[in-house]
Structures are given as C-alpha cells and as structure tokens.
Write a protein that holds these residues in place. Structure first.
Motif, mmCIF file in Angstrom:
data_model
loop_
_atom_site.group_PDB
_atom_site.id
_atom_site.type_symbol
_atom_site.label_atom_id
_atom_site.label_comp_id
_atom_site.label_asym_id
_atom_site.label_seq_id
_atom_site.Cartn_x
_atom_site.Cartn_y
_atom_site.Cartn_z
ATOM 1 N N ASP A 135 -2.057 -0.693 -14.008
ATOM 2 C CA ASP A 135 -2.490 0.225 -13.043
ATOM 3 C C ASP A 135 -2.046 0.740 -12.328
ATOM 4 O OD1 ASP A 135 -5.067 -1.456 -14.345
ATOM 5 O OD2 ASP A 135 -5.233 -2.740 -13.337
ATOM 6 N N CYS A 136 -0.886 0.800 -11.904
ATOM 7 C CA CYS A 136 -0.077 1.749 -11.606
ATOM 8 C C CYS A 136 0.629 2.866 -12.310
ATOM 9 C CB CYS A 136 1.393 1.360 -10.761
ATOM 10 S SG CYS A 136 1.246 -0.322 -9.974
ATOM 11 N N ARG A 137 1.152 3.005 -13.174
ATOM 12 C CA ARG A 137 1.793 4.001 -13.704
ATOM 13 C C ARG A 137 1.268 4.253 -15.502
ATOM 14 N NH1 ARG A 137 6.530 7.023 -13.072
ATOM 15 N NH2 ARG A 137 6.828 7.905 -14.438
ATOM 16 N N PRO B 176 -7.754 -0.676 -9.758
ATOM 17 C CA PRO B 176 -8.652 -2.010 -9.024
ATOM 18 C C PRO B 176 -7.136 -3.037 -8.537
ATOM 19 C CG PRO B 176 -8.259 -1.268 -11.544
ATOM 20 C CD PRO B 176 -7.509 -0.560 -11.195
ATOM 21 N N PHE B 177 -7.825 -4.112 -8.119
ATOM 22 C CA PHE B 177 -7.242 -5.040 -7.538
ATOM 23 C C PHE B 177 -6.775 -6.614 -7.655
ATOM 24 C CE2 PHE B 177 -10.020 -4.483 -4.810
ATOM 25 C CZ PHE B 177 -10.520 -5.566 -3.785
ATOM 26 N N ILE C 260 10.889 2.505 -7.143
ATOM 27 C CA ILE C 260 9.016 3.313 -6.555
ATOM 28 C C ILE C 260 9.401 4.635 -7.799
ATOM 29 C CG2 ILE C 260 7.701 4.482 -5.535
ATOM 30 C CD1 ILE C 260 9.466 3.631 -3.245
ATOM 31 N N ASP C 261 9.921 4.650 -8.313
ATOM 32 C CA ASP C 261 9.916 5.336 -9.839
ATOM 33 C C ASP C 261 8.875 5.010 -11.079
ATOM 34 O OD1 ASP C 261 9.632 7.802 -7.982
ATOM 35 O OD2 ASP C 261 11.965 8.569 -8.505
ATOM 36 N N GLU C 262 9.925 4.052 -11.215
ATOM 37 C CA GLU C 262 9.587 3.838 -12.437
ATOM 38 C C GLU C 262 8.286 2.879 -12.902
ATOM 39 O OE1 GLU C 262 12.291 0.672 -13.640
ATOM 40 O OE2 GLU C 262 13.919 2.294 -12.908
ATOM 41 N N VAL C 263 7.821 2.513 -11.352
ATOM 42 C CA VAL C 263 6.517 1.388 -10.991
ATOM 43 C C VAL C 263 5.176 2.322 -10.844
ATOM 44 C CG1 VAL C 263 5.644 -0.453 -9.663
ATOM 45 C CG2 VAL C 263 7.995 -0.476 -10.015
#
Length: 260
Positions: free
Chosen positions: A95-97, A104-105, A154-157
């Motif tokens: 749901d992040c990338r 959603p959490f 961060i950039d990967e996730v």
C-alpha cells in the motif's frame, strides 16, 4: 537539522533507536523498515509538546499474536517517552508503492488509544485496523524529510503521493478550523500556515516552520496570534484572542480554497 542517522541532542535518541531495534526483534523477517516523521524528523522536536511519530512497514498481514507482542512493546516505549509519547501506524508494503488512498493500516496507536488497549487488548488488536487519510500527509513528510531508522531506503518503499490525495488529507484535518480553533488553537494556527505555505511554495514544513513562514508572509494583524502559538509550541502559556483566532481561521481557509 538531522543528518544521516544522527539525532538532535534534545530528541530522546535512545527511545527512537530502541523502538526500531525492538520492532526488528518482534517482527523479524516480516519487517520492511521503520521510518521517523513529524517534528522529530524535521528538527523541531519539543519534549513537552511533541510526540514521536513512526511508520512501520511490513510485508504481510500481522497475526493476532504478533500484534499483541508489538503493542506491548509500543505501550512500554510510550510510557518512557516524554511529551505526547508515541504515535505510530503499521502499514503493508503493497500500500506504500504504489500509494493507496485512503491508506489501509494494520495497526495504529496514539495516546488517546492507550486506555482501550490496556483494558481490552484482544478487542484492540482485532478492531484497530482500517484506513486513514492522514497517512497521505505522513508519507509525504517521510518522502520529503523523513528518516529511515532501519530497513529499506525511503525511496524504495514509499511511492509518490498524488497531490490531490495529499491536499484532501490536509483539508480533512483543517476543514472545520473556524469551529475547532478555540479548542485546539496552537495546532490549527500553525497547521493552517503550513498548509498555505505548501500551496504557495510547495514547501513541506513542520508546525514550527509553518508559524515562522506565517510571520514572514501573512498579514501583520495575525502576527501576534502566530507568536502566541509558537510560544505555546515551545512550552509557554499562551494568551489567545479567540475572536482573532476565529477570524484568522476563516481568512486562512479562504486563502487555501483559492489555491485548491
């Protein structure tokens, strides 16, 4: 300002690193990473007023047993953390990338949920799951100014948050400001300023930076209100003019609407 893995001296670094290390122990191979956002990541953490904001990313859905163990750790860390303690959300990597909205959490915690977990932990871990518009704002801050405490970069996730989703999340937070500013004056005064700063200059600011931006860019009649809010943010007792605060909220929403 934070650099690399260094934390400013006033930040309880042992609690930040401890949270990440304990997350690794409990979540094991399911953990993607732990990420710091909010005032602690933006160099304006205040021990009496701020909380420590974490996003924890996992690969797969958590079991009930894993949620209980993780929440026991969070609550123990929360008890040791000054100010407003810990606020955190656990989200799934998928749901992040690409970014999903409303996001959603798997699990969430803040001070206002403490009693619920302490009294009814089984009920809490079963029901504390859903979707949260605020995560669009949190992910935007992480991408712009967050810190990876452990795990993948961060950039990967985290994928890009569409501006319309970010603005919708901001509006969700400030849309009732004229009615609510008397009860939450400091937060809304500073938050309205940082929202307008984003719309005018595409700057992702902290509350403190938003207030400072307001002193440079907003009409002088509101400077006293902004100074009071900044002083409260630093721990001083404010003396607010509530009529002026409501006028400010209405003015700021008008300016924000022009740009949305």
């Amino acid at each position: 300002m934070l650099h690399g893995n260094e934390l400013e001296i006033e930040l309880p670094a042992e609690l930040v690193t401890g949270f990440a290390e304990k997350s690794k122990t409990i979540l094991g191979d399911n953990l993607v990473g732990v990420y710091l956002h909010g005032s602690a990541a933006m160099g304006c953490y205040h021990p009496e007023k701020s909380d420590l904001d974490f996003i924890v990313v996992v690969k797969h859905e958590m079991s009930k047993e894993s949620k209980r163990a993780f929440m026991d750790m969070v609550v123990a860390q929360h008890a040791q953390t000054p100010g407003k303690g810990i606020e955190m959300s656990v989200v799934l990597q998928k749901d992040c990338r690409p970014f999903a909205y409303a996001t959603p959490f798997e699990l969430h915690f803040s001070e206002r949920h403490l009693k619920w977990y302490q009294e009814y932990p089984e009920d809490y871990v079963q029901k504390m799951i859903g979707a949260d518009k605020d995560l669009a704002a949190h992910f935007t801050v992480i991408r712009a100014r967050g810190r990876c405490l452990c795990g993948l970069p961060i950039d990967e996730v985290f994928g890009e948050v569409p501006e319309q989703d970010y603005l919708d999340a901001l509006w969700y937070d400030i849309g009732d400001a004229p009615e609510e500013i008397a009860e939450n004056t400091m937060y809304l005064t500073l938050n309205l300023a940082r929202v307008l700063a984003y719309l005018q200059e595409k700057k992702v600011l902290s509350k403190q930076e938003g207030g400072e931006w307001g002193l440079r860019n907003l009409p002088k009649e509101y400077h006293g209100l902004l100074r009071e809010a900044l002083q409260e943010y630093q721990g001083d007792a404010p003396v607010y003019d509530m009529e002026l605060a409501k006028e400010y909220a209405e003015f700021m929403l008008s300016e924000i609407r022009k740009r949305v």
